[in-house]
Design an enzyme around this catalytic site. Structure first.
Site, short mmCIF file in Angstrom:
data_model
loop_
_atom_site.label_atom_id
_atom_site.label_comp_id
_atom_site.label_asym_id
_atom_site.label_seq_id
_atom_site.Cartn_x
_atom_site.Cartn_y
_atom_site.Cartn_z
N GLU A 9 -9.30 45.95 20.35
CA GLU A 9 -9.04 46.77 21.54
C GLU A 9 -8.76 48.18 21.02
OE1 GLU A 9 -7.66 48.77 24.10
OE2 GLU A 9 -5.89 47.51 24.37
N CYS B 44 -4.41 53.60 26.36
CA CYS B 44 -5.83 53.55 25.99
C CYS B 44 -6.75 53.63 27.21
CB CYS B 44 -6.13 52.30 25.18
SG CYS B 44 -5.59 50.80 26.01
P1 NAD Z 1 -3.18 55.24 13.65
O1 NAD Z 1 -4.57 55.24 14.09
O2 NAD Z 1 -2.90 55.38 12.21
O3 NAD Z 1 -2.39 53.93 14.14
C1 NAD Z 1 -2.71 53.23 15.31
C2 NAD Z 1 -2.06 51.85 15.17
O4 NAD Z 1 -2.68 51.15 14.10
C3 NAD Z 1 -0.57 51.90 14.79
O5 NAD Z 1 0.09 50.88 15.48
C4 NAD Z 1 -0.55 51.65 13.28
O6 NAD Z 1 0.63 50.99 12.86
C5 NAD Z 1 -1.75 50.75 13.09
N1 NAD Z 1 -2.39 50.92 11.79
C6 NAD Z 1 -2.73 52.06 11.17
N2 NAD Z 1 -3.34 51.82 10.00
C7 NAD Z 1 -3.38 50.48 9.87
C8 NAD Z 1 -3.90 49.60 8.88
N3 NAD Z 1 -4.52 50.04 7.79
N4 NAD Z 1 -3.75 48.27 9.08
C9 NAD Z 1 -3.14 47.80 10.18
N5 NAD Z 1 -2.66 48.57 11.15
C10 NAD Z 1 -2.78 49.89 11.01
O7 NAD Z 1 -2.43 56.45 14.26
P2 NAD Z 1 -1.33 56.71 15.35
O8 NAD Z 1 -0.87 58.09 15.10
O9 NAD Z 1 -0.29 55.66 15.43
O10 NAD Z 1 -2.17 56.71 16.68
C11 NAD Z 1 -3.23 57.64 16.76
C12 NAD Z 1 -4.29 57.20 17.62
O11 NAD Z 1 -4.40 55.80 17.73
C13 NAD Z 1 -4.09 57.64 19.03
O12 NAD Z 1 -4.50 58.96 19.19
C14 NAD Z 1 -4.94 56.70 19.80
O13 NAD Z 1 -6.25 57.18 19.81
C15 NAD Z 1 -4.91 55.44 19.00
N6 NAD Z 1 -4.05 54.40 19.59
C16 NAD Z 1 -4.65 53.57 20.45
C17 NAD Z 1 -3.90 52.60 21.06
C18 NAD Z 1 -4.53 51.66 22.04
O14 NAD Z 1 -3.84 51.11 22.89
N7 NAD Z 1 -5.84 51.40 21.93
C19 NAD Z 1 -2.54 52.49 20.79
C20 NAD Z 1 -1.95 53.36 19.86
C21 NAD Z 1 -2.73 54.32 19.26
#
Ligand code: NAD
Length: 475
Positions: free
Chosen positions: A249, A283
């Site tokens: 997702e 999202c």
């Molecule tokens: P991010 O992309 O680094 O993290 C998003 C999520 O993924 C976080 O919960 C993080 O803990 C997890 N994550 C990151 N790297 C991971 C890895 N290697 N293995 C497992 N999990 C990992 O960055 P962020 O600053 O937390 O969020 C930035 C962007 O993420 C947002 O701008 C948005 O686009 C997206 N996001 C989407 C949703 C959603 O509901 N689809 C939720 C949160 C963030």
């Protein structure tokens, strides 16, 4: 209100910080530290994997009514603990208490629905000559590694835990390190309702370390991830090494098509609140407002006036409509994306700045006439910003809705029935709303297409995504 002690939950044991590395959880409304979260090391993860293997052997054989009883019991405990859990979520994530309370109730509804689904995991028998039998059965896929982000600190862990548990799988949850207290509270409801200790576990850690470790293990048979498209693609590659199943997702860039024939006030009454829910960190948030020329000026003016009056503050305070953003990365991203749009020639109608001197507040923002080349028109902003542009024809509006590689949510506002049907067919999205924003219910599948991911959560499809098909032929 005190914030709970944080821990890992492995084999039913609550494991405190001890000698482990820690992550400091911060209140985004104030910038103050709430607590120290222990980060799992390799030995912790191995222990969780071994337990998940045992848990799966046990739970796959549990009768449907046993699985349903755990989910129903957890739903009841969530209801009883609603206020306590909602406060933890608001403290660590920032959203208003009203939003957090609703999130608890959404989770209650999902667990109750999944409890019912435990009894409806039917297979089928195929027509065969007398004496022969062929059956199609569904079996739980195996131990699941589930990764939940911080934007719905109660609801995301609830989805990640609920589906595998209903299907008869075990699950290791890694919720976001930034909002761990709510995730632990949801798991606690399940364990207190009788979930065997090896079936549901929670770890936290350095995300890349944890996902590499869990996905490298042959014990894990499925990856379930919610988060950004970039991280999702990376995890899909890791899962592919072992041909693990995936439910992804990922990000979105919600298009909202507003046609000339609508009652603009009615659309604004719904869409403005939807835009600023959870400070836009959703999202399925409406993002690109694709507005037909006849109502464009009125829509833009009305949206900006309402946004300017939106009450922003600490989510714990009465009357606040929007809390801070969840972490310091979000206002930074807003400054970069909104600054870039303004440099490219976009017009700013309200907002466009941080608020206050503490916490991570950003003002509700409305931009218009944003060039298509601006990063904000292509990258998920994940914040309180509405992008409003005028269009002439239905064909141009559909083309803009489908321009991006994302396809999670889309919305349309029109009273023309034939057009409604055309849009429902043509707009590329996993979830499409006509004259409403109500899309998240327990019985309805939720998921995206294209770069927004694949597979569904919620609905019967949510449980089926944790099952594999077996055809058995007997002579
Ligand atoms: P991010 O992309 O680094 O993290 C998003 C999520 O993924 C976080 O919960 C993080 O803990 C997890 N994550 C990151 N790297 C991971 C890895 N290697 N293995 C497992 N999990 C990992 O960055 P962020 O600053 O937390 O969020 C930035 C962007 O993420 C947002 O701008 C948005 O686009 C997206 N996001 C989407 C949703 C959603 O509901 N689809 C939720 C949160 C963030």
């Amino acid at each position: 209100m005190t914030y709970p002690e944080l821990h890992l939950t492995i084999e039913g044991e609550t494991i405190p910080v001890g000698h482990r590395r820690t992550h400091t959880v911060v209140n985004p409304a104030t910038g103050e530290a709430l607590g120290a979260l222990p980060l799992a090391d390799a030995a912790d993860l191995d222990r969780a994997l071994a337990a998940a293997q045992r848990g799966f052997r046990l739970w796959r054989n549990a009768a449907p009514h046993e699985r349903a009883a755990v989910l129903m019991g957890a739903a009841r405990l969530l209801r009883e603990r609603q206020e306590e859990i909602a406060r933890i979520a608001t403290l660590e994530q920032g959203k208003t208490l009203t939003e957090s309370r609703l999130e608890v109730l959404m989770n209650v509804g999902l667990f109750e629905f999944y409890a019912g689904e435990c009894h409806r995991l039917y297979g089928r028998q195929l027509a065969r000559p007398t004496g022969m039998r062929s059956t199609v059965t569904f079996e739980p896929v195996g131990p699941v590694a589930a990764f939940a982000p911080w934007n719905f600190p109660i609801g995301n862990p609830g989805r990640k835990l609920g589906a595998p548990i209903a299907a008869g799988c075990s699950v290791i949850l890694k919720a976001a390190e930034e909002a761990p207290g709510s995730a632990l509270a949801v798991l606690e409801c399940l364990l207190d309702a009788g979930l065997p200790k090896d079936v549901g576990q929670a770890v936290f850690g350095v995300p890349d370390e944890v996902s590499r470790h869990l996905l490298a293990s042959p014990i894990i048979r499925k990856l379930s991830f919610t988060g950004s498209t970039a991280v999702g693609k990376h995890l899909m590659k890791l899962a592919a090494e072992d041909c693990k199943r995936t439910t992804m997702e990922l990000g979105g860039h919600g298009a909202v098509l507003v046609f000339d024939d609508v009652d603009v006030e009615q659309v604004l009454n719904t869409m403005v609140a939807s835009k600023f829910r959870n400070a836009g960190q959703v999202c399925i948030a409406p993002t690109r407002f694709i507005v037909q020329e006849g109502v464009y000026e009125r829509f833009l003016r009305g949206f900006s006036e309402r946004a300017a009056q939106w009450r922003v503050g600490n989510g714990l305070e009465e009357g606040v409509q929007m809390g801070p953003m969840a972490n310091p990365r979000r206002p930074e991203a807003m400054e970069r994306l909104i600054g870039g749009a303004l440099s490219a020639g976009a017009r700013l109608h309200t907002g466009g700045r941080r608020l206050g001197t503490q916490g991570y507040y950003y003002a509700p923002t409305v931009l218009s006439e944003i060039p298509q080349s601006a990063a904000i028109m292509n990258e998920e902003p994940f914040g309180p910003v509405a992008l409003v542009n005028p269009y002439r024809t239905e064909a141009e509006m559909i083309a803009e809705a489908n321009r991006l590689p994302y396809g999670l949510s889309a919305f349309s506002w029109t009273n023309d029935a034939a057009r409604q049907r055309r849009l429902a067919r043509e707009v590329e999205a996993g979830v499409f709303c006509i004259n409403t924003v109500m899309m998240g219910s327990p019985d309805s599948p939720f998921g995206g297409v294209k770069w927004s991911g694949h597979g569904s959560e919620n609905g019967p499809e949510g449980v089926m995504s944790c099952m594999v098909v077996k055809a058995v032929h007997e002579a």
